[in-house]
Structures are given as C-alpha cells and as structure tokens.
Design a protein around this motif. Structure first.
Motif, PDB file in Angstrom:
ATOM      1  N   PRO A 184       0.812  -1.230   0.000  1.00 24.34           N
ATOM      2  CA  PRO A 184       0.000   0.000   0.000  1.00 24.34           C
ATOM      3  C   PRO A 184       0.840   1.273   0.000  1.00 24.34           C
ATOM      4  CG  PRO A 184      -0.696  -1.491   1.752  1.00 24.34           C
ATOM      5  CD  PRO A 184       0.520  -2.085   1.147  1.00 24.34           C
ATOM      6  N   LEU A 185       2.021   1.208   0.634  1.00 26.52           N
ATOM      7  CA  LEU A 185       2.884   2.397   0.619  1.00 26.52           C
ATOM      8  C   LEU A 185       3.482   2.574  -0.772  1.00 26.52           C
ATOM      9  CD1 LEU A 185       4.240   4.753   2.046  1.00 26.52           C
ATOM     10  CD2 LEU A 185       6.051   3.216   2.780  1.00 26.52           C
ATOM     11  N   MET A 186       3.945   1.471  -1.343  1.00 30.12           N
ATOM     12  CA  MET A 186       4.531   1.528  -2.686  1.00 30.12           C
ATOM     13  C   MET A 186       3.517   2.073  -3.691  1.00 30.12           C
ATOM     14  SD  MET A 186       7.394   0.994  -4.019  1.00 30.12           S
ATOM     15  CE  MET A 186       8.557  -0.323  -3.930  1.00 30.12           C
ATOM     16  N   ASP A 187       2.249   1.696  -3.482  1.00 31.47           N
ATOM     17  CA  ASP A 187       1.180   2.130  -4.379  1.00 31.47           C
ATOM     18  C   ASP A 187       1.073   3.653  -4.441  1.00 31.47           C
ATOM     19  OD1 ASP A 187      -0.668   1.193  -6.131  1.00 31.47           O
ATOM     20  OD2 ASP A 187      -2.320   1.110  -4.693  1.00 31.47           O
ATOM     21  N   ARG A 188       1.504   4.327  -3.371  1.00 28.17           N
ATOM     22  CA  ARG A 188       1.367   5.790  -3.306  1.00 28.17           C
ATOM     23  C   ARG A 188       2.562   6.504  -3.920  1.00 28.17           C
ATOM     24  NH1 ARG A 188      -1.690   3.606   0.688  1.00 28.17           N
ATOM     25  NH2 ARG A 188      -3.414   4.825   1.538  1.00 28.17           N
ATOM     26  N   ILE A 189       3.497   5.738  -4.455  1.00 30.68           N
ATOM     27  CA  ILE A 189       4.666   6.372  -5.084  1.00 30.68           C
ATOM     28  C   ILE A 189       4.478   6.353  -6.602  1.00 30.68           C
ATOM     29  CG2 ILE A 189       7.162   6.292  -5.334  1.00 30.68           C
ATOM     30  CD1 ILE A 189       7.319   5.143  -2.552  1.00 30.68           C
ATOM     31  N   ASP A 190       4.322   7.521  -7.171  1.00 29.26           N
ATOM     32  CA  ASP A 190       3.931   7.631  -8.582  1.00 29.26           C
ATOM     33  C   ASP A 190       5.073   7.312  -9.536  1.00 29.26           C
ATOM     34  OD1 ASP A 190       1.944   8.809  -7.145  1.00 29.26           O
ATOM     35  OD2 ASP A 190       2.383  10.846  -7.792  1.00 29.26           O
ATOM     36  N   ILE A 191       6.277   7.719  -9.163  1.00 27.18           N
ATOM     37  CA  ILE A 191       7.396   7.585 -10.091  1.00 27.18           C
ATOM     38  C   ILE A 191       8.472   6.758  -9.422  1.00 27.18           C
ATOM     39  CG2 ILE A 191       9.103   8.832 -11.466  1.00 27.18           C
ATOM     40  CD1 ILE A 191       7.358  11.269 -11.351  1.00 27.18           C
ATOM     41  N   ARG A 192       8.888   5.687 -10.064  1.00 26.00           N
ATOM     42  CA  ARG A 192       9.985   4.877  -9.535  1.00 26.00           C
ATOM     43  C   ARG A 192      11.028   4.758 -10.632  1.00 26.00           C
ATOM     44  NH1 ARG A 192       5.343   0.756  -8.461  1.00 26.00           N
ATOM     45  NH2 ARG A 192       4.084   1.994  -7.039  1.00 26.00           N
ATOM     46  N   VAL A 193      12.270   5.026 -10.310  1.00 29.87           N
ATOM     47  CA  VAL A 193      13.319   4.907 -11.333  1.00 29.87           C
ATOM     48  C   VAL A 193      14.507   4.115 -10.828  1.00 29.87           C
ATOM     49  CG1 VAL A 193      12.960   6.899 -12.819  1.00 29.87           C
ATOM     50  CG2 VAL A 193      14.167   7.183 -10.655  1.00 29.87           C
ATOM     51  N   ASP A 194      15.126   3.435 -11.768  1.00 26.52           N
ATOM     52  CA  ASP A 194      16.400   2.780 -11.499  1.00 26.52           C
ATOM     53  C   ASP A 194      17.495   3.816 -11.646  1.00 26.52           C
ATOM     54  OD1 ASP A 194      15.682   0.137 -11.002  1.00 26.52           O
ATOM     55  OD2 ASP A 194      15.343  -0.229 -13.137  1.00 26.52           O
ATOM     56  N   VAL A 195      18.421   3.825 -10.697  1.00 28.32           N
ATOM     57  CA  VAL A 195      19.578   4.719 -10.804  1.00 28.32           C
ATOM     58  C   VAL A 195      20.812   3.809 -10.842  1.00 28.32           C
ATOM     59  CG1 VAL A 195      20.778   6.693  -9.783  1.00 28.32           C
ATOM     60  CG2 VAL A 195      18.335   6.419  -9.420  1.00 28.32           C
ATOM     61  N   PRO A 196      21.206   3.359 -12.046  1.00 28.33           N
ATOM     62  CA  PRO A 196      22.323   2.421 -12.134  1.00 28.33           C
ATOM     63  C   PRO A 196      23.645   3.116 -11.834  1.00 28.33           C
ATOM     64  CG  PRO A 196      21.580   3.054 -14.322  1.00 28.33           C
ATOM     65  CD  PRO A 196      20.656   3.720 -13.351  1.00 28.33           C
ATOM     66  N   ALA A 197      24.689   2.326 -11.585  1.00 24.01           N
ATOM     67  CA  ALA A 197      26.012   2.913 -11.347  1.00 24.01           C
ATOM     68  C   ALA A 197      26.406   3.754 -12.567  1.00 24.01           C
ATOM     69  CB  ALA A 197      27.019   1.805 -11.112  1.00 24.01           C
ATOM     70  N   VAL A 198      27.101   4.857 -12.325  1.00 21.66           N
ATOM     71  CA  VAL A 198      27.517   5.716 -13.445  1.00 21.66           C
ATOM     72  C   VAL A 198      28.614   4.991 -14.217  1.00 21.66           C
ATOM     73  CG1 VAL A 198      27.880   8.149 -13.969  1.00 21.66           C
ATOM     74  CG2 VAL A 198      27.542   7.428 -11.608  1.00 21.66           C
ATOM     75  N   SER A 199      28.536   5.041 -15.548  1.00 23.76           N
ATOM     76  CA  SER A 199      29.562   4.372 -16.343  1.00 23.76           C
ATOM     77  C   SER A 199      30.867   5.162 -16.259  1.00 23.76           C
ATOM     78  CB  SER A 199      29.106   4.264 -17.791  1.00 23.76           C
ATOM     79  OG  SER A 199      29.075   5.549 -18.364  1.00 23.76           O
ATOM     80  N   ALA A 200      31.974   4.439 -16.447  1.00 25.65           N
ATOM     81  CA  ALA A 200      33.283   5.092 -16.396  1.00 25.65           C
ATOM     82  C   ALA A 200      33.357   6.205 -17.441  1.00 25.65           C
ATOM     83  CB  ALA A 200      34.381   4.070 -16.624  1.00 25.65           C
ATOM     84  N   ALA A 201      32.783   5.943 -18.615  1.00 24.32           N
ATOM     85  CA  ALA A 201      32.831   6.944 -19.686  1.00 24.32           C
ATOM     86  C   ALA A 201      32.127   8.233 -19.248  1.00 24.32           C
ATOM     87  CB  ALA A 201      32.176   6.382 -20.938  1.00 24.32           C
ATOM     88  N   ASP A 202      30.988   8.071 -18.582  1.00 18.89           N
ATOM     89  CA  ASP A 202      30.242   9.254 -18.120  1.00 18.89           C
ATOM     90  C   ASP A 202      31.016  10.011 -17.055  1.00 18.89           C
ATOM     91  OD1 ASP A 202      28.033   9.555 -19.659  1.00 18.89           O
ATOM     92  OD2 ASP A 202      26.749   8.236 -18.439  1.00 18.89           O
ATOM     93  N   MET A 203      31.726   9.266 -16.207  1.00 17.95           N
ATOM     94  CA  MET A 203      32.472   9.913 -15.127  1.00 17.95           C
ATOM     95  C   MET A 203      33.656  10.703 -15.687  1.00 17.95           C
ATOM     96  SD  MET A 203      31.072   9.749 -12.319  1.00 17.95           S
ATOM     97  CE  MET A 203      32.154  10.496 -11.129  1.00 17.95           C
ATOM     98  N   ILE A 204      34.371  10.070 -16.645  1.00 13.34           N
ATOM     99  CA  ILE A 204      35.610  10.682 -17.121  1.00 13.34           C
ATOM    100  C   ILE A 204      35.348  11.775 -18.143  1.00 13.34           C
ATOM    101  CG2 ILE A 204      37.813  10.236 -18.277  1.00 13.34           C
ATOM    102  CD1 ILE A 204      37.466   7.328 -17.088  1.00 13.34           C
ATOM    103  N   ARG A 205      34.492  11.465 -19.119  1.00 17.55           N
ATOM    104  CA  ARG A 205      34.211  12.480 -20.129  1.00 17.55           C
ATOM    105  C   ARG A 205      32.700  12.659 -20.259  1.00 17.55           C
ATOM    106  NH1 ARG A 205      37.549  11.206 -25.048  1.00 17.55           N
ATOM    107  NH2 ARG A 205      39.090  11.022 -23.410  1.00 17.55           N
TER     108      ARG A 205
END
Ligand code: ADP
Ligand code: MG
Length: 510
Positions: free
Chosen positions: A376-397
């Motif tokens: 019931p608590l989860m039901d009240r959360i409208d937006i759920r997103v995965d936040v995966p680990a940042v890729s090395a490429a994104d971190m460096i450049r």
C-alpha cells in the motif's frame, strides 16, 4: 479585585483564546494556578514570583489565585508566564488593566525578569489579528509575529520593566518589522551530477507535478546527491504557502530568529526516526517531519531501513494531506501536504541486479529487503526509477549537464499551467497535479483515443489498483504540462506507465 489578560492555547496550528484571571485577596499567603495546567505551567509560579521580585515588585502578603479559563482545555507550555505576570501586575496596579484588554499576551520569563522566546508567536499573532486584538510577545518573536498583519499593534518587550514603562508612557516601544531570512546561499546544482539522464528527468517531473518519487540503485550511484538537488529546481513558496509553512515551523519552535523564508522545506530524517518524530506526537503533540515538510520535500534515504511501523504511519498523511495526532482527550491536526522522495539500494548488500555482480544470498536478499516496503505504501509512489552505477565513460568524459536554473524554468512553466487550470476550477493556485482528486484528474487528464487504449491494455495486463490508475493519469498530466500541451496523449501515458513498472517489478521480486 480580578485582573484579566488574554492569551492562547495551541491546538495544532490553531490558537484557542484563553483567559488568565488573577485575583489577589486576603487569605493564606501564596500563589495557586488552576485550570488544567501541565508541569511547565505549574512551574510558572516560581518564575513569575522571581521575575517580579527582580523587577522591583514585591509579592503582596496575600492569597493570589490564577485561573486559566476555559478550565477544561489543557494548557501546555511555558508561554503563560508573561500573561500571568502582567495579570498580577495589573491586579497590583503596576500596569493599567484596561490597556492590557486590547492585547493577546504570550511569553516565558527568566528569573531575572527578562522575557524569553516561545514557540507559536506567528499563529498567536494570526489569532489575535482575527479577533482585532494586538499582541504582546517576547522581543525575539516580534519579527515573526509582524508577518501576521501589517497594521496590528505588536509590542515585543525584552523585560517586564520595559513593558511596564511602555504602559506608563516613559519608554514607548515601536512595532517590530517582519524579517526575511537572508538570501540563501547557493544550493547544490544538478549540473554536478554526471550521467543519470533518466533519474534527472524523473526528478524534473516530480518537481513539476509534486509527485512522490522512489530511486533504486547501488551505493554510490548518486541517489542522495540527486535528492539534495531537488530544492534547486523547485519554485519558491507563494505568499499563502509561506505563512502555512511558517506556522508549523513556529509551533515547532524552528523559526530561527523569527525569520521567514520562501524556500520550500527539505526534511531528511534519519532512518532511526520514531513514529512520533515522523508524524508528530510526544510531549505537547509537536508536529512531526511530515508536517515540517508541508509544501516541501520529505526525503527518506535508505528507505527500507526505516521501521515498518514508521513507514506505514506515512500512508494516512500521504493520502489526506494532514496528520492527526490522537491525545488522551482531544485530537490535534497539522497540515502535511508533502512530497515524498525516497532512495534505496536494491538489496541489503546493495548490488542486486548490477551487471557483473551476483548477490551472495541470491535473489532472496533483494526480495526480503524490498518487502520491507509494504504494497500500500509503494502504491502511493507515482514515479519509480532505477539509478544504475555511473559508467566510467560518463564519469571521465561526461556530456555537458544542464544547470538547475534551466530545469527550474521548465518546472515553473509547468506549475504555472497547473495553477491557471486549478484556479479556473475554483481551487487554490498552490495545487499541483499530484494533489488533484480522483474525479478531477479524470476530467483534466482525459487521454486521447490512442492513450485511452494503451491505458486500458496496461491496466488489464498489469492489474493496476484504482489508485495506481489515477496516479498514472496524474503523472501523464504533468508530462503534458511540461510540454505545454493541453491534451494528454499516448506518449505521455506510455512514459507515466514506464515509471510505474519499475515498482511492480520490485513487488514481484519480493
Ligand atoms: N552521477 C554522479 N556524478 C558525479 N558524482 C557522483 C555521481 N554519483 C555518485 N557520485 C559521487 O559519489 C558520492 C556518493 O554519491 P551518493 O549520492 O551518496 O550515492 P548513493 O546515495 O546513491 O549511495 C557523491 O558524493 C559523488 O562524489
Ligand atoms: Mg545515499
């Protein structure tokens, strides 16, 4: 002779008028306080006597009776010191009693006769103003009280002597000025976050429509970082909202220096928080985090680590927008229209579902962890997103990231459209899509033909609850608003449904 002074008792953010009656009569020497006083009020006797003595007024060798009326209303807190002392001074002729008749009085006394700050000056001032009275409050609360009205008389003395001199006309006090908190220092900026395009988009949508958001990802992927940057894209509080928010802060004694700020509250309680700390209660029925987050953000980091009982106590305020605290003989209600932002790891060890990792305890680890959040608590959360680990490429450049100021403009535009729409329907302009009622959202987010078909198919396949159905419509409405579109189309619904699916998958794993 009986002297009368008006003061207040607080019930939630409401100030209930209380009459302080002081009688000095021949009899056994001493001072008695009657009328359901709690411990702090009963101790008033000692503070008042010492403060009067320090101010050069000696107690008469008579019987002093103080009655707090109505007698059946519980009186809590230390703000009765000043009205009791002024009542006694009026009974002794040290201040003119008729001058006090036009004021509401609250304040705590030190033994040396100085007046110290109390909680609740703003709601007391609003209550006094509604009754066309002035207010006498501690000096440190004056600038807070001055917000209640531009022209009500307010006296904010530092000591008993100062207020006595004012009424005698020897040292007239001026009205305190309303104070604003100094321009806030720079908030952390979204541009500092590399990658995480999907999570940033979700954050923007949540900000635009006031939706609840859950971020799920491994440790160190930037979930806490993202949440802390939400305030930088939220619009400032409107004038009415500012007063609502400050009333709660005032009652909780959290208005630093009596200064108000138009920044939305951001509350981030630790996961060891008790139920009283979260929804309110405990001594004097203090407002909880849900109310201190009114019109702002309640950020719960490490979501499943909170006690299940505490988490479930959020359901009622999430649904009704207020928190009700039951006391022995009455109930206290505080506003609690907050936006819930939660972050969690996918399992206790944190790495479930990450490519290249396998959880030592297998899928059960994730299942057990996630089942700590009730359906019931989860039901009240409208937006759920995965936040995966940042890729090395994104971190460096990294690709250049948008600064918060640009995102905030889009959020403000979308909120502007909502304000217009809700105002046209006779609702307060501060309403956001997430707060619309079920019936209302069906009218304002009626999808086009293709959208309706998609929604029907998805609802059948995934067995959405009725609440889920309405919440998807709300998110879709916000997506259309972000694009400045009047009609909710298939593409908006498809995106809104996709944010729901992450959670359904979590539930399935549990
Ligand atoms: N996307 C990102 N861009 C830049 N720095 C990041 C990012 N994600 C994590 N970091 C770095 O890792 C630290 C921890 O991030 P945090 O938000 O606390 O992770 P989480 O809450 O997901 O465990 C941050 O202080 C920051 O230095
Ligand atoms: Mg974190």
């Amino acid at each position: 002779m009986v002297a009368r002074v008006r003061t207040v008792a607080f019930q939630g953010v409401e100030a209930i008028p209380v009459d302080v009656q002081v009688m000095v009569a021949p009899g056994k020497v001493g001072m008695h306080i009657v009328g359901l006083p709690d411990k702090a009020v009963a101790e008033s006797r000692e503070r008042v006597q010492a403060a009067l003595h320090a101010s050069g007024l000696s107690m008469p060798p008579k019987k002093v009776t103080v009655n707090l009326a109505p007698a059946d209303l519980p009186k809590e807190g230390s703000h009765y010191d000043l009205p009791i002392a002024l009542g006694l001074m009026a009974a002794l002729g040290a201040v003119p009693g008729d001058a006090l008749a036009d004021y509401m009085v609250l304040g705590e006394l030190s033994l040396d006769g100085t007046i110290t700050a109390v909680a609740g000056a703003l709601p007391a001032a609003m209550g006094a103003n509604a009754q066309e009275l002035g207010l006498i409050c501690p000096a440190d609360c004056g600038s807070e009280a001055a917000w209640a009205s531009g022209d009500m008389p307010i006296l904010a003395p530092r000591s008993l002597i100062q207020i006595a001199n004012h009424f005698r006309g020897t040292q007239v006090m001026s009205r305190p000025e309303p104070a604003v908190r100094a321009a806030p220092d720079q908030l952390p900026d979204l541009a500092e976050i590399k990658g995480q395009i999907v999570a940033k988009r979700a954050l923007e949508i949540a900000a635009a429509g006031g939706h609840n958001l859950l971020m799920v990802g491994p440790p160190g992927s930037g979930k806490s970082m993202l949440a802390q940057r939400l305030p930088s894209i939220l619009p400032a509080l409107g004038a009415r909202e500012l007063l609502e928010v400050s009333m709660v802060a005032s009652i909780a004694g959290e208005l630093a220096g009596g200064r108000l700020s138009d920044r939305r509250p951001f509350r981030a309680p630790h996961h060891s928080a008790s139920m009283a700390a979260m929804v309110g209660g405990g001594l004097r029925a203090r407002p909880g985090e849900v109310s201190l987050a009114h019109r702002g953000i309640l950020f719960l980091d490490e979501f499943p680590e909170f006690s299940p009982v505490v988490l479930d106590s959020l359901r009622q305020p999430l649904e009704s927008g207020e928190s009700v605290i039951a006391r022995a003989n009455h109930r206290v209600t505080y506003p609690a229209k907050f936006q819930l932002i939660a972050a969690m790891n996918p399992c206790r060890c944190g790495m479930a579902g990450e490519p290249g990792h396998s959880c030592a305890r297998g899928p059960r680890c994730a299942g057990e962890y996630q089942s700590r959040i009730s359906a019931p608590l989860m039901d009240r959360i409208d937006i759920r997103v995965d936040v995966p680990a940042v890729s090395a490429a994104d971190m460096i450049r990294p690709n250049p990231a948008e600064p918060s100021a640009v995102v905030k403009q889009r959020v403000e535009r979308a909120r502007g459209l909502q304000a217009e729409r809700f105002q046209a329907m006779g609702l307060p302009a501060a309403t956001v899509n997430a707060q619309a009622s079920a019936a209302l959202i069906e009218t304002i987010a009626a999808p086009d033909e293709a959208g309706a078909r998609l929604l029907r198919d998805a609802a059948e396949q995934m067995r959405f609850s009725a609440r889920a159905y309405h919440r998807i419509l709300k998110v879709a409405r916000t997506l259309a608003d972000l694009e400045g579109e009047e009609t909710v189309r298939r593409i908006h619904l498809a995106e809104a449904i996709s944010y729901r699916i992450v959670g359904e998958r979590l539930q399935a794993a549990a």
